[in-house]
Write a protein that holds these residues in place. Structure first.
Motif, PDB file in Angstrom:
ATOM      1  N   UNK A 104       0.831  -1.210   0.000  1.00 48.18           N
ATOM      2  CA  UNK A 104       0.000   0.000   0.000  1.00 48.18           C
ATOM      3  C   UNK A 104       0.863   1.257   0.000  1.00 48.18           C
ATOM      4  N   UNK A 105       1.952   1.230   0.741  1.00 46.37           N
ATOM      5  CA  UNK A 105       2.844   2.387   0.794  1.00 46.37           C
ATOM      6  C   UNK A 105       3.507   2.632  -0.566  1.00 46.37           C
ATOM      7  N   UNK A 106       3.924   1.573  -1.225  1.00 48.14           N
ATOM      8  CA  UNK A 106       4.502   1.719  -2.560  1.00 48.14           C
ATOM      9  C   UNK A 106       3.484   2.294  -3.541  1.00 48.14           C
ATOM     10  N   UNK A 107       2.256   1.784  -3.451  1.00 41.59           N
ATOM     11  CA  UNK A 107       1.194   2.267  -4.325  1.00 41.59           C
ATOM     12  C   UNK A 107       0.907   3.739  -4.060  1.00 41.59           C
ATOM     13  N   UNK A 108       0.829   4.113  -2.777  1.00 46.82           N
ATOM     14  CA  UNK A 108       0.564   5.504  -2.425  1.00 46.82           C
ATOM     15  C   UNK A 108       1.667   6.430  -2.891  1.00 46.82           C
ATOM     16  N   UNK A 109       2.910   5.994  -2.750  1.00 50.93           N
ATOM     17  CA  UNK A 109       4.039   6.823  -3.183  1.00 50.93           C
ATOM     18  C   UNK A 109       3.956   7.086  -4.680  1.00 50.93           C
ATOM     19  N   UNK A 110       3.666   6.043  -5.455  1.00 47.95           N
ATOM     20  CA  UNK A 110       3.552   6.192  -6.906  1.00 47.95           C
ATOM     21  C   UNK A 110       2.413   7.151  -7.270  1.00 47.95           C
ATOM     22  N   UNK A 111       1.247   6.954  -6.651  1.00 52.21           N
ATOM     23  CA  UNK A 111       0.083   7.801  -6.949  1.00 52.21           C
ATOM     24  C   UNK A 111       0.331   9.257  -6.578  1.00 52.21           C
ATOM     25  N   UNK A 112       0.993   9.481  -5.463  1.00 56.58           N
ATOM     26  CA  UNK A 112       1.236  10.850  -5.005  1.00 56.58           C
ATOM     27  C   UNK A 112       2.270  11.561  -5.886  1.00 56.58           C
ATOM     28  N   UNK A 113       3.274  10.823  -6.338  1.00 51.02           N
ATOM     29  CA  UNK A 113       4.253  11.406  -7.261  1.00 51.02           C
ATOM     30  C   UNK A 113       3.547  11.900  -8.521  1.00 51.02           C
ATOM     31  N   UNK A 114       2.665  11.060  -9.053  1.00 48.35           N
ATOM     32  CA  UNK A 114       1.923  11.440 -10.261  1.00 48.35           C
ATOM     33  C   UNK A 114       1.071  12.686 -10.019  1.00 48.35           C
ATOM     34  N   UNK A 115       0.350  12.727  -8.895  1.00 44.65           N
ATOM     35  CA  UNK A 115      -0.502  13.873  -8.584  1.00 44.65           C
ATOM     36  C   UNK A 115       0.319  15.140  -8.388  1.00 44.65           C
ATOM     37  N   UNK A 116       1.477  15.019  -7.758  1.00 36.16           N
ATOM     38  CA  UNK A 116       2.329  16.193  -7.557  1.00 36.16           C
ATOM     39  C   UNK A 116       2.874  16.718  -8.880  1.00 36.16           C
ATOM     40  N   UNK A 117       3.181  15.816  -9.789  1.00 40.55           N
ATOM     41  CA  UNK A 117       3.658  16.240 -11.110  1.00 40.55           C
ATOM     42  C   UNK A 117       2.576  17.001 -11.866  1.00 40.55           C
ATOM     43  N   UNK A 118       1.329  16.564 -11.702  1.00 43.71           N
ATOM     44  CA  UNK A 118       0.212  17.201 -12.416  1.00 43.71           C
ATOM     45  C   UNK A 118      -0.327  18.436 -11.686  1.00 43.71           C
ATOM     46  N   UNK A 119       0.069  18.618 -10.425  1.00 45.29           N
ATOM     47  CA  UNK A 119      -0.535  19.662  -9.591  1.00 45.29           C
ATOM     48  C   UNK A 119      -0.404  21.078 -10.169  1.00 45.29           C
ATOM     49  N   UNK A 120       0.765  21.517 -10.662  1.00 45.03           N
ATOM     50  CA  UNK A 120       0.862  22.899 -11.170  1.00 45.03           C
ATOM     51  C   UNK A 120      -0.102  23.222 -12.294  1.00 45.03           C
ATOM     52  N   UNK A 121      -0.423  22.216 -13.112  1.00 47.22           N
ATOM     53  CA  UNK A 121      -1.333  22.441 -14.243  1.00 47.22           C
ATOM     54  C   UNK A 121      -2.774  22.071 -13.919  1.00 47.22           C
ATOM     55  N   UNK A 131       6.766  13.806  -3.229  1.00 41.80           N
ATOM     56  CA  UNK A 131       5.461  13.154  -3.082  1.00 41.80           C
ATOM     57  C   UNK A 131       4.598  13.800  -2.004  1.00 41.80           C
ATOM     58  N   UNK A 132       5.050  14.924  -1.433  1.00 41.67           N
ATOM     59  CA  UNK A 132       4.334  15.545  -0.303  1.00 41.67           C
ATOM     60  C   UNK A 132       3.200  16.425  -0.809  1.00 41.67           C
ATOM     61  N   UNK A 133       2.178  15.795  -1.369  1.00 43.19           N
ATOM     62  CA  UNK A 133       1.046  16.502  -1.966  1.00 43.19           C
ATOM     63  C   UNK A 133       0.322  17.380  -0.956  1.00 43.19           C
ATOM     64  N   UNK A 134       0.069  16.839   0.231  1.00 45.43           N
ATOM     65  CA  UNK A 134      -0.704  17.585   1.226  1.00 45.43           C
ATOM     66  C   UNK A 134       0.017  18.863   1.636  1.00 45.43           C
ATOM     67  N   UNK A 135       1.316  18.776   1.879  1.00 47.98           N
ATOM     68  CA  UNK A 135       2.063  19.974   2.273  1.00 47.98           C
ATOM     69  C   UNK A 135       2.064  21.011   1.156  1.00 47.98           C
ATOM     70  N   UNK A 136       2.114  20.556  -0.089  1.00 49.30           N
ATOM     71  CA  UNK A 136       2.146  21.486  -1.213  1.00 49.30           C
ATOM     72  C   UNK A 136       0.834  22.248  -1.355  1.00 49.30           C
ATOM     73  N   UNK A 137      -0.289  21.545  -1.247  1.00 47.00           N
ATOM     74  CA  UNK A 137      -1.568  22.247  -1.383  1.00 47.00           C
ATOM     75  C   UNK A 137      -1.837  23.133  -0.165  1.00 47.00           C
ATOM     76  N   UNK A 138      -1.363  22.711   1.012  1.00 44.32           N
ATOM     77  CA  UNK A 138      -1.538  23.549   2.202  1.00 44.32           C
ATOM     78  C   UNK A 138      -0.705  24.822   2.098  1.00 44.32           C
ATOM     79  N   UNK A 139       0.513  24.700   1.596  1.00 43.49           N
ATOM     80  CA  UNK A 139       1.359  25.882   1.434  1.00 43.49           C
ATOM     81  C   UNK A 139       0.787  26.796   0.356  1.00 43.49           C
ATOM     82  N   UNK A 140       0.284  26.219  -0.727  1.00 42.51           N
ATOM     83  CA  UNK A 140      -0.328  27.024  -1.782  1.00 42.51           C
ATOM     84  C   UNK A 140      -1.531  27.790  -1.235  1.00 42.51           C
TER      85      UNK A 140
END
Length: 356
Positions: free
Chosen positions: A230-247, A293-302
């Motif tokens: 589950x941790x491996x899966x979450x890391x992969x999913x979060x990396x993808x979401x962080x890459x797409x986040x700016x757009x 992969x720190x999606x939550x921190x990125x959206x909170x800082x934004x």
């Protein structure tokens, strides 16, 4: 050769609640309690119906011939399948003086005793006692500044589910979040949240463990193979979401008084992209210092940067690339960013699936 048998351990009398003028003897584990029936039948507890059934049985001819009914002596006590420390907590609630009870509502309260009390009060349906104990625990854990032991916190969380006490559950989850923020008891939190189906806590617990890194996952003895997947899966999913986040800025709806239409939407999209990609060393540039992969921190800082901009703490010159936005649309953009933070928090658990 004769085998040595283990000598029988005789039950001992409880030092506080073996009361000389009590009229019923109960054995809990290896401890004898002698108390008053009148105390046990308070609050229309299960003991009330238990003793009523016993009284009915004792009206039979066989019972009248008996000289030693159950519960009348140490040799023939009523045996209860409970823990002695829990039954002792129940007796404390029934026999304590007002000052002792009041003390349990302070910051110096014995939360483990209250946990024992709430659990056994729930079992034997001492309704008002259960409600009081849950309230005392909720007050204590909502106001106490220190962190409870992890073992106690596990019991508090289980108890809140057992007794369906949402206020206590909220207090327990808040304590878990504090521990997770400190990087403590993360694997334990994962186990508790999975067992009790606490989605929001489970998502944060997996997220906190993911941020510790692969080395920590592999070395933690409390994690099983499925959880590591589950941790491996979450890391992969979060990396993808962080890459797409700016757009992928939060959806912006215009205020009815705005006549700029697409301009505000484009300005917000540019603003959002600037926050998440700038290489400046100032406040905005902090995003780049976060883990990939720190999606939550990125959206909170934004969200915090957009709030500072909306409140006038960041000038338009600092973020000139984003263009101008209608004042009311900017407030809507702030609410959209706040909704984005909540969306990420609520859906974290879904990113940690069993399939990589």
């Amino acid at each position: 050769m004769m085998s040595m048998s283990t000598p029988e351990v005789l039950p001992t009398r409880d030092p506080l609640y073996y009361i000389s003028d009590g009229n019923i003897v109960l054995q809990v584990e290896n401890t004898l309690f002698k108390v008053h029936r009148s105390m046990l039948v308070k609050d229309k507890s299960t003991f009330d119906s238990m003793f009523s059934l016993e009284a009915y049985t004792q009206n039979t001819e066989d019972a009248l011939m008996s000289n030693n009914s159950e519960g009348e002596s140490d040799e023939n006590p009523i045996r209860l399948q409970d823990k002695a420390e829990e039954f002792s907590a129940l007796m404390w609630s029934l026999y304590s003086l007002p000052a002792e009870i009041a003390f349990s509502m302070t910051a110096q309260a014995n939360d483990l005793q209250l946990i024992h009390l709430a659990r056994i009060a729930h079992k034997y349906q001492f309704r008002s006692t259960e409600s009081w104990a849950l309230g005392a625990l909720t007050t204590y854990h909502s106001t106490a500044t220190g962190s409870p032991s992890v073992q106690n916190l596990v019991q508090i969380t289980e108890l809140s589910i057992l007794c369906d006490c949402k206020a206590l559950l909220n207090a327990a989850v808040a304590k878990w979040k504090r521990l997770l923020g400190e990087g403590r008891a993360v694997a334990v939190a994962i186990g508790v949240a999975e067992r009790l189906n606490l989605r929001s806590l489970l998502g944060l617990a997996y997220y906190s463990m993911m941020l510790k890194g692969r080395e920590a996952w592999d070395s933690d003895p409390h994690l099983n193979s499925r959880q590591r997947i589950r941790l491996l899966s979450g890391h992969y999913n979060l990396i993808k979401l962080c890459e797409d986040l700016p757009s992928s800025p939060p959806r912006l709806t215009h205020d009815h008084s705005c006549v700029r239409k697409g301009k505000c939407k484009n300005a917000f999209a540019a603003f959002w992209r600037l926050i998440l990609t700038t290489k400046d060393a100032g406040l905005v540039g902090q995003v780049l210092k976060l883990q990939s992969a720190d999606l939550l921190a990125k959206v909170m800082l934004a969200e915090s940067i957009i709030r500072a901009f909306a409140e006038g703490n960041i000038s338009t010159l600092d973020l000139s690339e984003s263009g101008d936005m209608h004042e009311k649309c900017l407030q809507i953009a702030l609410h959209a960013a706040q909704d984005k933070v909540k969306e990420v928090q609520d859906n974290l658990v879904d990113l940690f699936s069993d399939v990589v």
